[in-house]
Design an enzyme around this catalytic site. Structure first.
Site, mmCIF file in Angstrom:
data_model
loop_
_atom_site.group_PDB
_atom_site.id
_atom_site.type_symbol
_atom_site.label_atom_id
_atom_site.label_comp_id
_atom_site.label_asym_id
_atom_site.label_seq_id
_atom_site.Cartn_x
_atom_site.Cartn_y
_atom_site.Cartn_z
ATOM 1 N N LYS A 55 6.882 -14.100 4.967
ATOM 2 C CA LYS A 55 5.597 -14.691 4.572
ATOM 3 C C LYS A 55 5.840 -15.954 3.745
ATOM 4 C CE LYS A 55 3.084 -10.367 4.817
ATOM 5 N NZ LYS A 55 2.780 -9.088 4.180
ATOM 6 N N GLN A 99 1.944 -6.616 -1.579
ATOM 7 C CA GLN A 99 2.582 -5.951 -0.439
ATOM 8 C C GLN A 99 2.477 -4.431 -0.585
ATOM 9 O OE1 GLN A 99 4.038 -7.589 2.297
ATOM 10 N NE2 GLN A 99 4.162 -5.530 3.137
ATOM 11 N N ASP A 122 -5.861 -10.690 2.369
ATOM 12 C CA ASP A 122 -5.515 -9.531 3.190
ATOM 13 C C ASP A 122 -6.772 -8.804 3.686
ATOM 14 O OD1 ASP A 122 -3.075 -8.731 4.072
ATOM 15 O OD2 ASP A 122 -2.481 -7.680 2.239
#
Ligand code: NDP
Length: 302
Positions: A55, A99, A122
């Protein structure tokens, strides 16, 4: 991105990242700063480390700023919440991604709830889920949004099509169903308690499999010509002739070799949905940057 029946997610994702890069440069010229993505990793999970590294690299490659925060496994919930608060308040940070999974002593929902919904790239915050459900602008989880992009690229309008989503997780299945509903599909969400799943799937013009069971969806479950999006990532022993003993390989939730004979189009694993997830994350970060800076971005710009 078409190659006969195969939907090439890798090529689509590359193209999407290219478009993000062009708009990110325009954003920087306009705003006087780069769009920024903060990624927080707690602990040493090897798969998570790979994702976070990837990422970060792709964020920078698109001309955006990447802020990586790596915290030790024994980080307390309070310390993580403090960091999220700091990132919420930081004007250089447009998107925040924590994460998952987090270590068991940290309440994931509490941490997600602490993220400012305007930085929730997200799309996991309940406010993001609510915005998606009622059709307000917000952030949509990256994997299902990537699936939708592939479907629209292949089929154009989805209006009136029968869609079956197998799986009802908050990360994939439910937002996928909402997106397809918003495109005026007739949506069925199947799950582990669904009766006669093959018969349910056989009705579908669009099948999205997000189950986590290797090659579960068989060719004879599919309506001829159906478009099949395989979200599953499953590591299985490689038993193909000639494979080295002990080797493994990745397969999806769909029996690809059989399904490609019947489907109108299908995503492979790997190289289908997988590459889309990070590309959409970068897209969401760019959209967040425009919103946070009060710079207009046309709905169809990306
Ligand atoms: P979850 O485990 O959270 O959800 C799986 C869903 O599948 C559940 O709703 C479950 O039903 C349903 N299910 C399980 N067994 C069956 C069955 N026999 N028949 C019908 N439905 C069943 O998984 P995720 O949604 O997080 O992920 C799904 C897959 O997608 C995984 O392989 C994951 O690795 C992959 N994935 C890939 C991503 C990518 O970037 N390409 C990103 C995210 C996920 P119930 O609710 O009843 O238990």
């Amino acid at each position: 991105m078409s190659n006969g029946k195969i939907i090439d997610g890798k090529a689509f994702a590359e193209d999407l990242r290219g478009r993000v890069a062009v708009l990110a440069a325009q954003f920087e010229a306009h705003a006087g700063r780069k769009a920024g993505l903060a990624v927080v990793l707690v602990g040493e999970d090897p798969a998570s480390q790979v994702y976070v590294r990837s990422k970060g690299k792709q964020t920078v490659a698109c001309g955006m700023a990447s802020f990586e925060h790596k915290l030790p496994e024994d980080t307390g919930e309070g310390a993580l919440l403090d960091l999220v608060e700091k990132l919420n308040a930081d004007p250089a940070v447009d998107g925040i991604l924590v994460q998952l999974p987090l270590p068991p002593h940290i309440d994931e929902q509490k941490v997600i709830a602490a993220i400012n919904p305007d930085k929730d790239v997200d799309g996991f915050h309940v406010i993001s889920a609510g915005r998606l459900a009622v059709g307000q602008p917000g952030f949509v989880p990256c994997t299902p949004l990537g699936c939708l992009m592939l479907l629209k690229d292949r089929l154009g309008s989805l209006s009136g099509l029968d869609a079956v989503v197998i799986g009802r997780s908050n990360i994939v299945g439910k937002p996928m169903a909402q997106l397809l509903l918003a495109e005026s599909c007739t949506v069925t969400v199947a799950h582990s308690r669904t009766r006669d799943l093959p018969a349910v799937v056989r009705r579908a013009d669009i099948v999205v499999a997000a189950v986590g069971r290797a090659e579960m969806v068989k060719a004879d479950w599919l309506k001829p010509g159906a478009t099949v999006i395989d979200v599953g990532i499953n590591r299985v022993p490689d038993t193909r002739p000639g494979a080295e003993p002990g080797k493994t390989r990745l397969v999806g939730d769909v029996d690809y070799a059989g399904a490609i004979q019947v489907a109108g189009a299908i995503t492979p694993v790997p190289g289908g949905v997988g590459p889309m997830t990070i590309a959409v994350l970068l897209r969401n970060t760019l959209v967040a940057a425009h919103r946070n800076a009060g710079i207009a971005l046309a709905d169809d710009a990306i």
